[in-house]
Enzyme design. Sequence first.
Site, PDB file in Angstrom:
ATOM      1  N   LYS A 107      -5.779  41.293   9.081  1.00 33.21           N
ATOM      2  CA  LYS A 107      -6.039  40.188   8.148  1.00 33.21           C
ATOM      3  C   LYS A 107      -6.029  40.753   6.740  1.00 33.21           C
ATOM      4  O   LYS A 107      -6.332  41.930   6.530  1.00 33.21           O
ATOM      5  CB  LYS A 107      -7.424  39.576   8.434  1.00 33.21           C
ATOM      6  CG  LYS A 107      -7.586  38.154   7.954  1.00 33.21           C
ATOM      7  CD  LYS A 107      -7.099  37.183   9.001  1.00 33.21           C
ATOM      8  CE  LYS A 107      -7.304  35.756   8.632  1.00 33.21           C
ATOM      9  NZ  LYS A 107      -6.990  34.867   9.768  1.00 33.21           N
TER      10      LYS A 107
HETATM   11  N1  GLU Z   1      -3.875  32.678   9.870  1.00 29.88           N
HETATM   12  C1  GLU Z   1      -3.547  32.238  11.193  1.00 29.88           C
HETATM   13  C2  GLU Z   1      -4.659  32.578  12.166  1.00 29.88           C
HETATM   14  O1  GLU Z   1      -5.800  32.784  11.779  1.00 29.88           O
HETATM   15  C3  GLU Z   1      -2.174  32.692  11.640  1.00 29.88           C
HETATM   16  C4  GLU Z   1      -1.937  34.170  11.686  1.00 29.88           C
HETATM   17  C5  GLU Z   1      -0.490  34.559  11.926  1.00 29.88           C
HETATM   18  O2  GLU Z   1       0.354  33.714  12.136  1.00 29.88           O
HETATM   19  O3  GLU Z   1      -0.247  35.785  11.890  1.00 29.88           O
HETATM   20  O4  GLU Z   1      -4.464  32.568  13.346  1.00 29.88           O
END
Ligand code: GLU
Length: 419
Positions: A107
């Site tokens: 993240k």
């Molecule tokens: N931000 C989204 C999540 O929390 C998608 C993450 C992604 O597609 O890598 O799942």
Amino acid sequence: MPTDTILSNATANFNRAAEMLSGEFDRDLLDKIAQPKEKIEITVGPQFDDGTIHTLKVFVVRHSDALGPAKGGIRMTPDVTLDDVAGLAMEMTWKCALMSLPFGGGKSGIVADPHDLDEYNKETLIRSYTRAAMRHIGPMIYVPAPDMGTNERDMGYVKDTIAYSAGQAGTQGCYVTGKPVILGGIPGRREATGRGVVETVAEACKALDLSLTGASAVVQGFGNVGGVAAAALRQRGAKVIAVSDLHGAIHNPAGLDVPALLEHHAKTSRLEGFPNGEAMDGKEMLELPCDILVAAAAASQITAENAPRVKAKLLAEGANSPTTPKADEILAENNVFVIPDILCNAGGVFVSYLEYTQETQQEQWTEEEVRARLAKRMCQKFAEVASTAEARKLSMREAAMYQAVKTVANALIARGKLP
Ligand code: GLU
């Protein structure tokens, strides 16, 4: 450790899973799995179009790469912390493992308020983040995507910054997902999380013997996840009686005209002022009597304080970590069926995976193909988690975590002694 934070919620959920798995795996291995591989804090200082310099923090966390490169979005909020990003990265590890994707969890965080930035300055900041974080990003390292406060346009800037820095028109392989389709994105990625949420809601309704047609639904959040989920619920015959955004809620017991509300919201950036509904407090909205409650806004919205007053039969976690562990216990006592975040909102990262393979293999997918694969995987994973829950007498969250942590543990064992 402070309580009711994203990291404390994630840690409590992990500890519960580790307890369940302690007979199957060495506790030292489980402890190793919980720790992030890498936590990075970077200072950036872009100059905005009015000449002012903004010194701010960005974070990148790679929680795990046991199953593959770390995957997870870029969150831009004024109060995001390194701990939040670590908790969210940990959640991504479980989500990718549960969904059988060849990714670990990661993240990013950018400490800024996207609502304070015009398009020019947001682009500048995203390019600043990318330049600073570039050595941590790559198809086999960490692949970012949109999250709260960022969107597909921003992902286009991420790709362009990386390509441009190498003097190239594009990148070799997939460095970022959730891009505009014209830059190698995949049709249906923007809607994937919200649609996936509703796939799991439909499956849960079947399990609870509740007809989705005519069921009453309340949706917290009217952005990329909540807005799409509200529209999809209505399309499937549910009656969406209230929705909320950052500024407040709108309520109509007879059912809101969601397409008209989406249009109103796109024009005014507000729910208030919509003619066919009454304004109400966003927190109180969570306590409305309804069949389905979709929590698709921020973290820790359902706590020990308000959980006893939640009247929904079914809670769908469209957001990451919307329920605290204490609230979870209260909901279980009150027989509220919870579809946990790592299952409920996993449609986004699942379609990111399709985008990753599309770009790697230089294919082109249609939206119909994407939607069909999304629906199939969400239903298959719901069924798997529901059957683990039933066989082991666990809640859906415990069952999902049990499966996910077990998968990561097995991947680490398969890799041998060093990772
Ligand atoms: N931000 C989204 C999540 O929390 C998608 C993450 C992604 O597609 O890598 O799942």
